[in-house]
Design an enzyme around this catalytic site. Structure first.
Site, PDB file in Angstrom:
ATOM      1  N   HIS A  23     -10.086 -17.661  10.917  1.00  0.00           N
ATOM      2  CA  HIS A  23      -9.534 -17.967  12.241  1.00  0.00           C
ATOM      3  C   HIS A  23     -10.616 -18.085  13.316  1.00  0.00           C
ATOM      4  O   HIS A  23     -11.609 -17.366  13.327  1.00  0.00           O
ATOM      5  CB  HIS A  23      -8.521 -16.882  12.647  1.00  0.00           C
ATOM      6  CG  HIS A  23      -9.141 -15.532  12.837  1.00  0.00           C
ATOM      7  ND1 HIS A  23      -9.682 -15.116  14.030  1.00  0.00           N
ATOM      8  CD2 HIS A  23      -9.307 -14.495  11.969  1.00  0.00           C
ATOM      9  CE1 HIS A  23     -10.150 -13.892  13.907  1.00  0.00           C
ATOM     10  NE2 HIS A  23      -9.940 -13.492  12.657  1.00  0.00           N
TER      11      HIS A  23
ATOM     12  N   HIS B 152     -22.533 -28.522   7.323  1.00  0.00           N
ATOM     13  CA  HIS B 152     -22.028 -28.546   5.948  1.00  0.00           C
ATOM     14  C   HIS B 152     -21.801 -27.115   5.497  1.00  0.00           C
ATOM     15  O   HIS B 152     -22.745 -26.318   5.422  1.00  0.00           O
ATOM     16  CB  HIS B 152     -23.049 -29.238   5.035  1.00  0.00           C
ATOM     17  CG  HIS B 152     -22.606 -29.357   3.605  1.00  0.00           C
ATOM     18  ND1 HIS B 152     -23.349 -30.044   2.661  1.00  0.00           N
ATOM     19  CD2 HIS B 152     -21.518 -28.879   2.929  1.00  0.00           C
ATOM     20  CE1 HIS B 152     -22.735 -29.984   1.494  1.00  0.00           C
ATOM     21  NE2 HIS B 152     -21.625 -29.273   1.630  1.00  0.00           N
TER      22      HIS B 152
END
Length: 553
Positions: free
Chosen positions: A478, A487
Site C-alpha cells: 500500500h 524496474h
C-alpha cells in the site's frame, strides 16, 4: 407483353458460371470459383439475376449477418465487381434497369437486408444500372495498360523514370520467373503479409495460405504468380488473374530490404509482355490507397500507362430506421466515410507497436495476446530475425512509415536508461500491458507505457509511474510510489510507503522495509534486504544492504 423473371443463384449452383459466361463483359471477380472462396458460416455468396425480355442483368453479392442482431447486409468480394449483363450497358432499356432495381430491392426487404455495398468494375462501365438506386461514390482513378497496342506504343506510355528503373534492375541481375514450387509460393505469401503490415493494410487484405493455394489451382483459375529474384533470393512477387481477356494485378508484395529498388516494376513489365503474347486486352493495375492524385501507390502504377478509368462504389440503404439504430448501438463516429457506418468501428481498431525485439519483448507479447490486443509489428535497431512469436520484426528505420497516429506503443527494452532514451526520442502515445493474473487494487494509479507481469500484486494507494516494469511475482504494498522508468524485479517485495526513484532497479528476491526511499537510478542487488534509505545512483547489495559503489549518472 414482356417476359420477366428474377432468380437467386446459390454459390454452388452450376447456373452461376453459365450466366457469367453468357455476359458481354465480366472479370474473374464475378466468377463462381472466386465467390466460392468467400463462403463461410456467416457469409453467403449469391448471384441475383433479373431477366427482362432478352436482357439479363446479374449482380454477385455476399450476404453477411450483422453481429448481435437478426439483420443482414450485403457486400462484394475483394476486388472489382458490380453488375454484369448479356448486353452492353449503354444498350439496356430503362424498363429492364427499373425491373432489376425493383426486384433486387424487394429481395433485400424480404430478407432483412439493411444495406448493400459493391465496388464497381471500372472497365465494365456499369454505373447506369445503379442510377437513382442508392448512391454512387466517386473514389479515384485506376490505371490500365492497353495490351492491344503495339509493343512500341506500350513502352512509349511508360514514364521515363519507370523505364530507367527497369533497366537498372536488369543490370543488377534481377530476373522474373513464374513461381512453380510450394517453397516459392510460401515465400511470396510471407512477403505479401510483411508488405501488408508495412503499408498498414486493413484486415480485409490479410488472406490465409489456403486462399493463395486456391487461386493458384489451375483447375479453378487462370493465374500466374510472377516472382523477382536476386540470385536465389525472392525479393518481390505478384499474383495475376486472367479472365475474359483481362489480366488483373491482384495481390503483390515486396520484401522490406528491396523496397528502395522497386523490383515490382520489373514484374509488371514482364506481366505486360505475357498478357500481350496471350492476346489479352487489358492489364488492370488498379488505383492508389486514397483519393489523392499524389497517392504514392497510384503514382507508382501510373508510371506504366496514362490510360485511366474512374472507380466508384455503390452504397444503398434499404432499411433506414434499422440502419440508424445500428449506428447508435455501435457508437461510431458520425463523420466517418465508411459504409455501412455501423461497421466503421470494425475497421478502426487501434494496433500496438513494440519497440525492442528481446526476451522482454516476448513476455510483453504474451501479455498482450492474453489481453486480446493486436500487435502490428516489432521494431528494432538491429533485428536478428524476421519474426518474434509469429509477429513481424521491422528495422527501426521503418517505424515512421508503418505507424499510424492512432496506434499505441510499448517500449519493450529492459534496460531502464535505454528505455528512457527511446521514449524521449519517439514521443508517442503509449499502451499499458497488464497480465490477467496480476492482482491490482482498484485504488491505484498506473501510468502509460508500464508493463505489469504475471502474478504481480499492487495494493491500495500505490502509484506506478510511466514506462515502469513490475516483474513477475513482485509485491508492491500500500501507498508505494514507483517513479518513471523504474524496474521492480521478479519476487521483489516492497513494504508499505516505499518510494522507488526514477530509473532505479530493485533486484530479484530483494526486500525493502516500510517507508524506505530508494534514490533515482540506484541499483538494489538480487536478494538484498534494504532497511535504510538508498541514495541516488548507489549500488546496494547484501543483508542488510550496503553501498558498494555509485553508478555513473
Amino acid at each position: 407483353m414482356q417476359t420477366t423473371s428474377f432468380s437467386i443463384i446459390e454459390y454452388n449452383d452450376p447456373k452461376w458460371e453459365q450466366i457469367v459466361s453468357c455476359c458481354k463483359s465480366y472479370d474473374f471477380y464475378h466468377t463462381q470459383a472466386y465467390y466460392n472462396l468467400e463462403y463461410k458460416n456467416t457469409y453467403r455468396p449469391l448471384l441475383l439475376v433479373a431477366n427482362y425480355d432478352e436482357a439479363l442483368i446479374a449482380l454477385p453479392i455476399i450476404i453477411r449477418s450483422i453481429e448481435n442482431s437478426d439483420y443482414f447486409d450485403c457486400t462484394s468480394v475483394y476486388g472489382y465487381a458490380g453488375a454484369i449483363s448479356n448486353k452492353k450497358f449503354k444498350e439496356l432499356s430503362q424498363e429492364s434497369i427499373f425491373y432489376f432495381q425493383k426486384e433486387v430491392w424487394q429481395f433485400f426487404k424480404n430478407n432483412k437486408i439493411v444495406s448493400a455495398f459493391s465496388r464497381l468494375h471500372p472497365l465494365l462501365k456499369n454505373q447506369n444500372v445503379f442510377s437513382n438506386f442508392g448512391e454512387l461514390i466517386d473514389l479515384n482513378n485506376v490505371v490500365v495498360i492497353d495490351l492491344t497496342n503495339s509493343e512500341s506504343i506500350q513502352i512509349e506510355k511508360y514514364r521515363k523514370s519507370t523505364l530507367y528503373d527497369i533497366k537498372q534492375l536488369q543490370k543488377k541481375g534481377l530476373e522474373v520467373t513464374e513461381a512453380k514450387t510450394k517453397e516459392e509460393i510460401d515465400s511470396f505469401i510471407a512477403i505479401y503479409r510483411e508488405t501488408m503490415l508495412r503499408v498498414r493494410a486493413k484486415d480485409e487484405y490479410y488472406f490465409t495460405s489456403e486462399y493463395f493455394y486456391e487461386l493458384l489451382d489451375k483447375n479453378k483459375f487462370n493465374s500466374k504468380l510472377l516472382i523477382a529474384k536476386s540470385g536465389n533470393e525472392i525479393c518481390a512477387g505478384a499474383l495475376f488473374m486472367i479472365s475474359n481477356k483481362i489480366m488483373q494485378y491482384h495481390l503483390a508484395g515486396t520484401a522490406g530490404e528491396y523496397v528502395k529498388i522497386s523490383p515490382m516494376k520489373l514484374i509488371i513489365d514482364e506481366a505486360r509482355k505475357i498478357g500481350t503474347s496471350l492476346n489479352l486486352k487489358h492489364l488492370f493495375l488498379g488505383g492508389g490507397q486514397t483519393r489523392d492524385e499524389n497517392d504514392s501507390l497510384y503514382k507508382f502504377k501510373s508510371g506504366f500507362s496514362d490510360l485511366n478509368y474512374r472507380f466508384q462504389n455503390w452504397n444503398l440503404i434499404v432499411d433506414i430506421n434499422t440502419y440508424n439504430k445500428l449506428v447508435i448501438e455501435k457508437n461510431v463516429l458520425l463523420e466517418s466515410e465508411y459504409f455501412p457506418l455501423y461497421r466503421a468501428s470494425e475497421n478502426d481498431e487501434n494496433n500496438i507497436l513494440l519497440y525492442g525485439a528481446s526476451g522482454h519483448s516476448k513476455v510483453i507479447l504474451d501479455i498482450l495476446k492474453l489481453q486480446k490486443k493486436n500487435v502490428l509489428g516489432i521494431f528494432d535497431n538491429n533485428p536478428v530475425s524476421k519474426k518474434l512469436n509469429s509477429v513481424t520484426i521491422f528495422h527501426s528505420d521503418e517505424f515512421n512509415t508503418i505507424r499510424n497516429p492512432k496506434d499505441k506503443v510499448i517500449i519493450a527494452i529492459g534496460d531502464n536508461g535505454l528505455r528512457k532514451n527511446k521514449v524521449e526520442e519517439l514521443k508517442e502515445q503509449y499502451e499499458v500491458a497488464i497480465h490477467p493474473t496480476a492482482i491490482i487494487s482498484s485504488n491505484t494509479i498506473i501510468e502509460e507505457g508500464t508493463v505489469i507481469m504475471a502474478s504481480a500484486v499492487i495494493n491500495t494507494g500505490a502509484k506506478i509511474g510511466k514506462h515502469v516494469i513490475i516483474n513477475s511475482g513482485a509485491l508492491i504494498e500500500h501507498d508505494c510510489i514507483i517513479e518513471d522508468f523504474a524496474h521492480v524485479s521478479p519476487k521483489a517485495a516492497l513494504a508499505g510507503n516505499v518510494t522507488v526513484g526514477e530509473g532505479a532497479q530493485v533486484g530479484i528476491n530483494s526486500s525493502v522495509r516500510q517507508g524506505i526511499k530508494i534514490g533515482k537510478w540506484a541499483i538494489v542487488g538480487a536478494g538484498a534486504v534494504i532497511v535504510k534509505d538508498v541514495p541516488d545512483y548507489a549500488v546496494v547489495v547484501g543483508n542488510p544492504g550496503k553501498i558498494i559503489k555509485y553508478s555513473n549518472e
